[in-house]
Enzyme design. Structure first.
Site, short mmCIF file in Angstrom:
data_model
loop_
_atom_site.label_atom_id
_atom_site.label_comp_id
_atom_site.label_asym_id
_atom_site.label_seq_id
_atom_site.Cartn_x
_atom_site.Cartn_y
_atom_site.Cartn_z
N HIS A 146 -6.44 3.21 1.74
CA HIS A 146 -5.50 2.39 0.96
C HIS A 146 -6.02 0.95 1.01
O HIS A 146 -6.61 0.53 2.01
CB HIS A 146 -4.14 2.50 1.65
CG HIS A 146 -3.00 1.87 0.92
ND1 HIS A 146 -2.81 0.52 0.87
CD2 HIS A 146 -1.98 2.43 0.22
CE1 HIS A 146 -1.71 0.26 0.18
NE2 HIS A 146 -1.18 1.40 -0.24
N ASP A 221 -4.58 3.57 10.47
CA ASP A 221 -3.52 3.37 9.48
C ASP A 221 -2.66 4.64 9.50
O ASP A 221 -3.05 5.67 8.95
CB ASP A 221 -4.15 3.13 8.10
CG ASP A 221 -3.10 3.05 7.00
OD1 ASP A 221 -1.91 3.27 7.28
OD2 ASP A 221 -3.48 2.75 5.86
N GLN A 224 0.89 7.30 6.63
CA GLN A 224 1.20 8.60 6.04
C GLN A 224 1.25 9.70 7.09
O GLN A 224 1.27 10.88 6.74
CB GLN A 224 0.17 8.95 4.95
CG GLN A 224 0.14 7.99 3.78
CD GLN A 224 1.34 8.15 2.85
OE1 GLN A 224 2.07 9.15 2.88
NE2 GLN A 224 1.57 7.15 2.01
N LYS A 247 8.59 4.18 4.71
CA LYS A 247 8.07 5.51 4.36
C LYS A 247 8.62 6.58 5.29
O LYS A 247 8.28 7.75 5.17
CB LYS A 247 6.54 5.50 4.43
CG LYS A 247 5.89 4.63 3.37
CD LYS A 247 4.38 4.68 3.51
CE LYS A 247 3.69 3.56 2.79
NZ LYS A 247 3.65 3.74 1.33
N CYS A 387 -3.17 2.36 -5.03
CA CYS A 387 -3.79 1.40 -4.10
C CYS A 387 -5.00 1.99 -3.38
O CYS A 387 -5.28 1.64 -2.24
CB CYS A 387 -2.80 0.85 -3.08
SG CYS A 387 -1.38 0.04 -3.81
C1 LIG Z 1 -2.13 5.04 3.78
C2 LIG Z 1 -1.36 3.78 3.52
N1 LIG Z 1 -1.74 2.65 4.11
C3 LIG Z 1 -1.08 1.50 3.94
C4 LIG Z 1 0.01 1.42 3.11
C5 LIG Z 1 0.68 0.10 2.94
O1 LIG Z 1 1.99 0.14 3.37
P1 LIG Z 1 2.92 -1.13 3.11
O2 LIG Z 1 2.79 -1.46 1.67
O3 LIG Z 1 4.27 -0.67 3.51
O4 LIG Z 1 2.40 -2.22 3.99
C6 LIG Z 1 0.43 2.58 2.45
C7 LIG Z 1 1.58 2.58 1.53
O5 LIG Z 1 1.59 2.10 0.44
C8 LIG Z 1 -0.27 3.77 2.66
O6 LIG Z 1 0.10 4.90 2.03
#
Ligand SMILES: Cc1ncc(COP(=O)(O)O)c(C=O)c1O
Lengths: 431, 165
Positions: A146, A221, A224, A247, A387
């Site tokens: 992401h 990270d 998920q 999430k 993203c």
């Molecule tokens: C794998 C992953 N990393 C990072 C993020 C970023 O999360 P957030 O936008 O809540 O900081 C997301 C969600 O959009 C994600 O799915």
């Protein structure tokens, strides 16, 4: 502390009572687009929140609201207790010590916190030396990240003169472990626990082993994974990990950065100001021990309390039950989509090391157009690159349709998705 | 049916056989535009002839709305003076960003009025505008006007059609 009602199902092997779960989520009974029942298949972007979470936030605000870690009046004490109790329960949920959990705005901020602390390490004295990065050093990520776990590392490399390297992804949607760029120069290895597009679960133990072998720090990270299956950061043995509350049935505006205690203790701050200091003089300041050192300013409080309620809710169901439920739905989606001619799943098509997000393309119909037809039928999915633009380039597609499930989804909703995909093909004359 | 409101037959026709599709030489200016939220891309070329738009050609990697919009754009501006074509552009943009509140003028917009339904879906407005922003940017590059380029659409522009990401 903030009492949370027992949710619909108890921990154990008993099958999940999805109807009872759904009754906790008022939003799931609304209709959209002229009276169509909402079919919410976008929990990978953000999940819905049960009544228990909303009630916990409201109860906190109506009974205990005050600035935490400041003031000695009764409300300040209660608010601080509620905040720290949430931290403790969330820590248990992810198999960590409470002092190793830092509340952040979201995972994005958590990852940036580490990346900026590493920049700041350059001028933070000998204790912080192990976080410094410079020309000749390398940061390793993967092609499936992401943007939240890619751009901060690109930026760190730009600021420090270090070089970014990455693992590539195979056509099967799995990490290509042979493309390993980890060397003696590697200082950080940052990777997703599970891809938010492919659903692939990465081999954390193997990546940690390789990073450790060269003395590199690992950053997971966990956006998920923590919401969808049992996760213990201690067992995974990563150095840092980040996830977002929104999430995992919790509020937005709160996330968590986990850091190994000895590392947090040596790491310089990112944001500075109130609440994170030990002593302040005009000439300079010293900083509080972690986690306070990394929580500058009055933090999000009702949101942290809400996240505490969310982990209580999830624990009440049992993360193994959540995982099994999502696997069943994912299997159903993979099977049914696999039977539709012209639909191609981007990512593993078997359930091994795979979570509940399913991205796909429909030959001859752009993802946006598929999404529009689905939306017209009340089915909410994500369309675009989610993203993860480099990953989409890797697969030669500009955009995909992504369905993602959580504990409140039903098999009938998966069927509604697949029916909608067929309808899109028909509408655009390709089915 | 909401769906038919957005995907009017005119739009689907343009989508199935888009006008101006395929990049052509010679050209006076080229613009590459990208929609950062979904990754859709357009490369659009403009050839001018004595203050008139002589030819538009484009390559669009995008949804039906963005492809149809680039096709309608081609029909609407080729043959017009640059000034005139920018007036059409303004009208199209006002309609697209009007949230369904702006009554489109068929005299000015021709087939473009079919996009009035898209204006009700905020997430798709950028799709409808992608080609138009590329056109505006390309015209600015030729020096046909000194008006601002594509920034209003939140898209990134490059001078040479290279990948802007
Ligand atoms: C794998 C992953 N990393 C990072 C993020 C970023 O999360 P957030 O936008 O809540 O900081 C997301 C969600 O959009 C994600 O799915």
């Amino acid at each position: 502390m903030t009492a949370v009602e027992a949710p619909a199902s108890r921990n154990g092997t008993a099958a999940l009572d999805v109807a009872a779960v759904r009754a906790d989520f008022a939003i799931l009974s609304r209709t959209v687009r002229d009276g169509k029942p909402l079919v919410y298949l976008d929990s990978g972007a953000t999940s819905q929140r049960p009544r228990q979470v909303l009630d916990a936030e409201r109860a906190f605000l109506e009974q205990h609201n005050a600035a935490v870690h400041r003031g000695a009046h009764q409300l300040a004490e209660e608010a601080t207790d509620a905040y720290e109790s949430a931290r403790a329960r969330i820590a248990t949920f992810v198999g960590a010590d409470p002092a190793s959990l830092v509340f952040t705005k979201n995972a994005t901020e958590g990852i940036n916190l580490v990346a900026y602390a590493m920049s700041n390490a350059a001028t933070a004295g000998p204790e912080a030396a192990r976080f410094t990065l410079g020309p000749g050093d390398e940061v390793v990520v993967t092609e499936l990240e992401h943007h939240a776990n890619l751009v901060p590392w690109q930026e760190l490399c730009r600021r420090t003169g270090a070089t970014l390297r990455w693992f590539s992804v195979g056509a099967d949607g799995r990490l290509d472990l042979d493309s390993d760029p980890i060397t003696e120069r590697t200082k950080v290895v940052a990777f997703a626990h599970q891809s938010n597009v492919l659903g692939t679960v990465l081999p954390v133990a193997e990546l940690v082993r390789r990073a450790r072998a060269v003395g590199a720090l690992t950053v997971l990270d966990a956006c998920q994974s923590v919401p969808n299956r049992p996760v213990s950061f201690t067992a995974l043995d990563v150095d840092f990990a980040a996830f977002s509350g929104h999430k995992m049935l919790g509020p937005s505006g709160v996330g968590v950065l986990y850091g190994r205690s000895d590392l947090l203790a040596a790491m310089p701050p990112f944001l500075t100001g109130g609440s994170m200091i030990e002593m302040v003089r005009m000439e300079g300041s010293t900083y509080a021990p972690p986690p306070q050192r990394f929580e500058a300013g009055v933090p999000m409080t009702s949101q942290a309390v809400g996240l505490g309620a969310a982990v209580d809710y999830l624990s009440g169901i049992g993360m193994d039950v959540v995982e099994a439920h999502e696997a069943a739905l994912t299997g159903r989606a993979l099977d049914a989509l696999g039977e539709v001619p012209g639909v191609r799943v981007v990512g593993p098509t078997d359930l091994a090391d795979r979570g509940g997000v399913v991205a796909f393309v429909v030959d001859g119909v752009h993802a946006h157009d598929v999404g529009q037809v689905l939306d017209d039928r009340g089915v909410a999915v994500r369309v675009g690159h989610h993203c993860a633009w480099p990953l989409h380039r890797r697969f030669g597609v500009a955009a995909t349709v992504r369905a993602s499930v959580h504990v409140y989804n039903t098999p009938a909703e998966i069927d509604a998705l697949v029916d909608g995909v067929r309808a899109a093909q028909k509408f655009f004359g390709v089915g | 049916m909401q769906l038919e409101q957005m995907y009017q037959e005119i739009i689907l026709d343009h989508y199935r056989s888009p006008h101006g599709a395929g990049l052509r030489d010679p050209f006076d200016a080229e613009s590459f535009q990208i929609n950062p939220t979904c990754g859709d891309e357009i490369t659009l070329r403009v050839r001018l002839d004595g203050g008139r738009v002589a030819e538009i050609s484009h390559e669009t990697l995008g949804c039906s709305i963005s492809q149809a919009s680039a096709s309608v754009l081609t029909d609407l501006v080729v043959g017009r003076s640059v000034e005139d074509s920018l007036r059409v552009l303004t009208a199209f943009q006002e309609m697209a960003q009007g949230r369904g509140q702006v009554e489109p003028d068929e005299e000015v917009l021709g087939d473009g009025v079919a996009f009035a339904g898209v204006a009700r879906y905020p997430a798709r407005v950028k799709c409808a505008l992608l080609g138009w922003m590329a056109f505006k940017d390309a015209v600015v590059r030729v020096g046909g006007t000194d008006r601002g380029a594509a920034e209003q659409n939140g898209t990134a522009a490059t001078s040479d059609g290279k990948d802007a990401t």
